[in-house]
Design a protein around this motif. Sequence first.
Motif, PDB file in Angstrom:
ATOM      1  N   ASN A  80       0.707  -1.234  -0.255  1.00 41.53           N
ATOM      2  CA  ASN A  80      -0.429  -0.542   0.389  1.00 41.53           C
ATOM      3  C   ASN A  80       0.679   0.782   0.068  1.00 41.53           C
ATOM      4  O   ASN A  80       1.281   1.550   1.111  1.00 41.53           O
ATOM      5  CB  ASN A  80      -1.085   0.464   1.602  1.00 41.53           C
ATOM      6  CG  ASN A  80      -1.856   1.601   1.004  1.00 41.53           C
ATOM      7  OD1 ASN A  80      -1.933   2.086   0.184  1.00 41.53           O
ATOM      8  ND2 ASN A  80      -2.301   1.450   2.431  1.00 41.53           N
ATOM      9  N   VAL A  81       1.480   2.126  -1.148  1.00 39.80           N
ATOM     10  CA  VAL A  81       1.577   3.434  -1.228  1.00 39.80           C
ATOM     11  C   VAL A  81       0.575   4.826  -1.720  1.00 39.80           C
ATOM     12  O   VAL A  81       1.230   5.525  -3.060  1.00 39.80           O
ATOM     13  CB  VAL A  81       2.653   2.785  -2.211  1.00 39.80           C
ATOM     14  CG1 VAL A  81       4.412   2.306  -0.955  1.00 39.80           C
ATOM     15  CG2 VAL A  81       2.737   2.125  -3.215  1.00 39.80           C
ATOM     16  N   ALA A  82      -0.094   4.784  -1.459  1.00 37.51           N
ATOM     17  CA  ALA A  82      -1.679   5.295  -1.984  1.00 37.51           C
ATOM     18  C   ALA A  82      -1.022   7.240  -1.554  1.00 37.51           C
ATOM     19  O   ALA A  82      -1.303   7.868  -2.360  1.00 37.51           O
ATOM     20  CB  ALA A  82      -2.260   5.345  -0.720  1.00 37.51           C
ATOM     21  N   GLN A  83      -0.059   7.067  -0.569  1.00 37.16           N
ATOM     22  CA  GLN A  83       1.027   8.259  -0.951  1.00 37.16           C
ATOM     23  C   GLN A  83       0.899   8.932  -1.960  1.00 37.16           C
ATOM     24  O   GLN A  83       1.661  10.068  -2.044  1.00 37.16           O
ATOM     25  CB  GLN A  83       1.598   8.623   0.458  1.00 37.16           C
ATOM     26  CG  GLN A  83       2.983   7.914   0.819  1.00 37.16           C
ATOM     27  CD  GLN A  83       2.848   6.574   0.679  1.00 37.16           C
ATOM     28  OE1 GLN A  83       1.795   6.109   0.359  1.00 37.16           O
ATOM     29  NE2 GLN A  83       4.148   5.636   1.337  1.00 37.16           N
ATOM     30  N   LEU A  84       2.067   7.893  -2.851  1.00 44.04           N
ATOM     31  CA  LEU A  84       2.461   8.591  -3.322  1.00 44.04           C
ATOM     32  C   LEU A  84       2.202   9.101  -5.277  1.00 44.04           C
ATOM     33  O   LEU A  84       0.748   8.817  -5.502  1.00 44.04           O
ATOM     34  CB  LEU A  84       3.441   7.470  -4.231  1.00 44.04           C
ATOM     35  CG  LEU A  84       4.544   6.686  -3.620  1.00 44.04           C
ATOM     36  CD1 LEU A  84       5.441   5.510  -4.233  1.00 44.04           C
ATOM     37  CD2 LEU A  84       5.116   7.594  -2.860  1.00 44.04           C
ATOM     38  N   GLN A  85       2.578  10.142  -5.371  1.00 42.19           N
ATOM     39  CA  GLN A  85       1.712  10.879  -7.252  1.00 42.19           C
ATOM     40  C   GLN A  85       2.902  10.496  -8.071  1.00 42.19           C
ATOM     41  O   GLN A  85       3.549  10.845  -8.291  1.00 42.19           O
ATOM     42  CB  GLN A  85       2.053  12.141  -6.924  1.00 42.19           C
ATOM     43  CG  GLN A  85       0.843  12.688  -5.618  1.00 42.19           C
ATOM     44  CD  GLN A  85       0.720  13.826  -5.108  1.00 42.19           C
ATOM     45  OE1 GLN A  85       0.673  14.353  -6.327  1.00 42.19           O
ATOM     46  NE2 GLN A  85       1.052  13.981  -4.122  1.00 42.19           N
ATOM     47  N   VAL A  86       2.068   9.839  -9.629  1.00 41.21           N
ATOM     48  CA  VAL A  86       3.135   9.725 -10.790  1.00 41.21           C
ATOM     49  C   VAL A  86       4.168  10.789 -11.083  1.00 41.21           C
ATOM     50  O   VAL A  86       4.690  11.351 -11.293  1.00 41.21           O
ATOM     51  CB  VAL A  86       1.894   8.752 -11.959  1.00 41.21           C
ATOM     52  CG1 VAL A  86       1.643   7.754 -11.598  1.00 41.21           C
ATOM     53  CG2 VAL A  86       0.600  10.174 -12.135  1.00 41.21           C
ATOM     54  N   ILE A  87       3.199  12.242 -10.881  1.00 41.71           N
ATOM     55  CA  ILE A  87       3.360  13.130 -11.080  1.00 41.71           C
ATOM     56  C   ILE A  87       4.561  13.844 -11.003  1.00 41.71           C
ATOM     57  O   ILE A  87       5.418  14.104 -11.319  1.00 41.71           O
ATOM     58  CB  ILE A  87       2.672  14.391 -10.548  1.00 41.71           C
ATOM     59  CG1 ILE A  87       2.609  14.944  -9.943  1.00 41.71           C
ATOM     60  CG2 ILE A  87       1.404  14.257 -11.664  1.00 41.71           C
ATOM     61  CD1 ILE A  87       1.721  15.952  -9.653  1.00 41.71           C
ATOM     62  N   ASP A  88       5.724  12.908  -9.634  1.00 40.74           N
ATOM     63  CA  ASP A  88       6.848  13.224  -8.539  1.00 40.74           C
ATOM     64  C   ASP A  88       7.181  11.891  -9.881  1.00 40.74           C
ATOM     65  O   ASP A  88       9.169  12.527  -9.538  1.00 40.74           O
ATOM     66  CB  ASP A  88       6.369  12.517  -7.410  1.00 40.74           C
ATOM     67  CG  ASP A  88       6.041  13.891  -6.892  1.00 40.74           C
ATOM     68  OD1 ASP A  88       5.810  15.054  -7.327  1.00 40.74           O
ATOM     69  OD2 ASP A  88       5.469  13.318  -5.762  1.00 40.74           O
ATOM     70  N   ALA A  89       7.731  11.262 -10.742  1.00 39.52           N
ATOM     71  CA  ALA A  89       8.133  11.186 -11.285  1.00 39.52           C
ATOM     72  C   ALA A  89       8.298  10.961 -12.620  1.00 39.52           C
ATOM     73  O   ALA A  89       8.971  10.268 -13.373  1.00 39.52           O
ATOM     74  CB  ALA A  89       8.125   9.117 -11.214  1.00 39.52           C
ATOM     75  N   LEU A  90       7.104  11.839 -13.319  1.00 33.47           N
ATOM     76  CA  LEU A  90       6.587  12.303 -15.040  1.00 33.47           C
ATOM     77  C   LEU A  90       7.883  12.544 -14.678  1.00 33.47           C
ATOM     78  O   LEU A  90       8.607  13.983 -15.651  1.00 33.47           O
ATOM     79  CB  LEU A  90       5.508  12.950 -14.615  1.00 33.47           C
ATOM     80  CG  LEU A  90       4.850  13.164 -15.998  1.00 33.47           C
ATOM     81  CD1 LEU A  90       4.599  11.587 -16.349  1.00 33.47           C
ATOM     82  CD2 LEU A  90       3.659  13.810 -16.275  1.00 33.47           C
ATOM     83  N   ASN A  91       8.255  12.505 -16.586  1.00 33.87           N
ATOM     84  CA  ASN A  91       9.584  12.471 -17.197  1.00 33.87           C
ATOM     85  C   ASN A  91       9.002  13.209 -18.614  1.00 33.87           C
ATOM     86  O   ASN A  91       8.681  12.329 -19.462  1.00 33.87           O
ATOM     87  CB  ASN A  91      10.464  11.453 -17.639  1.00 33.87           C
ATOM     88  CG  ASN A  91      11.699  11.992 -18.327  1.00 33.87           C
ATOM     89  OD1 ASN A  91      11.714  13.036 -19.242  1.00 33.87           O
ATOM     90  ND2 ASN A  91      12.329  10.865 -19.186  1.00 33.87           N
ATOM     91  N   PRO A  92       9.101  14.148 -18.509  1.00 36.88           N
ATOM     92  CA  PRO A  92       8.528  14.840 -19.741  1.00 36.88           C
ATOM     93  C   PRO A  92       9.063  14.699 -21.175  1.00 36.88           C
ATOM     94  O   PRO A  92       8.740  14.912 -21.967  1.00 36.88           O
ATOM     95  CB  PRO A  92       8.800  16.608 -19.857  1.00 36.88           C
ATOM     96  CG  PRO A  92       8.086  16.420 -17.711  1.00 36.88           C
ATOM     97  CD  PRO A  92       8.823  15.226 -18.152  1.00 36.88           C
TER      98      PRO A  92
END
Length: 505
Positions: free
Chosen positions: A195-207
Amino acid sequence: MNTKHEMKIRKGKAAMIKKHQTRKLSGILSVLLIILVMSSALLAAEKKYPDLSSMPSDFVVTSRIYSLHGGSSTGAAAEPVFSAFYRPGPSLLATYLLSHPDDSSQVAASKRIKTMVIKAGHILTMAGPVVENGMIIVEGGKVKAVGKDLSVPAGAEVIEELDGWVLPGLIDAHSSLGLTDETGRSENEELSEPNVAQLQVIDALNPFDKRIAQVRRAGLTSALVCPGRRSVIGGQAAVVKLRGKTVEQMVLKAPAGVKFSIGEGPKEAFGGKGRLPSTRMGNVYVVRQALLEAKEYAEKWAAYEKKAAEAKKSGKAAVESGEPKKDLKLEALARVVRGELPAFIECYRIDDISGALRLVDEFKLKAVFIGCAEGYLVAQELAKRKIPVIVGPMGIGPKRTETERLDLSNAAKLHRAGVKIILQSEVQYGLGALEELPLIAALAVRGGLPEEEAFKALTINAAVVMGVADRIGSLEPGKDADLVVFSGNPLDYRTRVKRVLVDGQ
């Protein structure tokens, strides 16, 4: 004799050093000359256009530096580029950029077309009937008008695709775009705990993920970027545009929901390490326990906020004691329990789907099911609960545990039962390519899905489910000018993409 020979060698070395210094000085002077020319042009522009708003859109100053030793202007794959960028203020800044070998849009981006008219034989707006032999007027990055016999604005660029089909930009409804680093390693799964619900994909997003430019050329303009399928609760998804140099420029909605996964993925990831979950029962338990804790957390905060509001209304001192401690994991799941965020639940087999349905009923979740390979077996149950389904896979490639009873008519049967469906590519299953998304729609049509619904499943249905239908998904006045021009029917394998616009560019 030796002395004369040594003197001759010293003179030769001195001549070589002088020649080298002269060449180096020549190179420096060439660069300075280019900078001087650009500075003069920028100063002239600044005097004439002191404010950005008064500068014409076609004003561009560019200079490409080639080899100072006779190199060709067509040689290097990644050559330095000087480009002039403008902003309101006392000065204009010249910004040094490195051009990308496959992207010439950096300079072109500063040369924006204010108005564009696209004439096409078939315009599928997804908001009404097909417009035959019509036109779309794009202005300021938005759709201004769609119809037949419209007046062409003065000065507009006119593009004629009389045999073309125009659709809203396609949407990748279950994506990992931007979550791959330069070495190709995936960054979409945190497997330290289930359970890692606190994570956000935008924090790993590579434009600058190279796949983004590739799929954009194939007609995809937006995506729901999700955590992977091996964490039971993988984190928070986001809807992004497939353009932009920063995460902020890309994001349409974040968070767009929380991703859950029940099935083989978590079992393999954690059960193989002797950790919970190692069974389907364990998957559902992890979700249920997390949602129960989130519900209690939400109730504590609701009680505290009510008490604080009453104290403020009565003029009493603010409530200081009893404030619950902030927990990012529970904060995200509390929004799911309150119905503020959808739960994107990845499930395939009927036992996983049934477990997901029980969780939806128990916590009254606003849910979207992903995969649902055996959804046709309980189509009425899904329709009764108004649960949209992102359908996939469609059966390309070998069967696996979760797709043994897959049926090509799955999407059609769900649609006939009244389920809102969205189609996803096979990429998440290691098959095919995102560029083949129209092929998935063609397979769904082969399975009985009406062609019109197949197009909706790639565009407006996805936008509605993701909560961004006010911006994308259809060609209507006021919406973002995200569109793709095909050479023919997009479901025909011979059709090619001719033009793609994202925000009118």
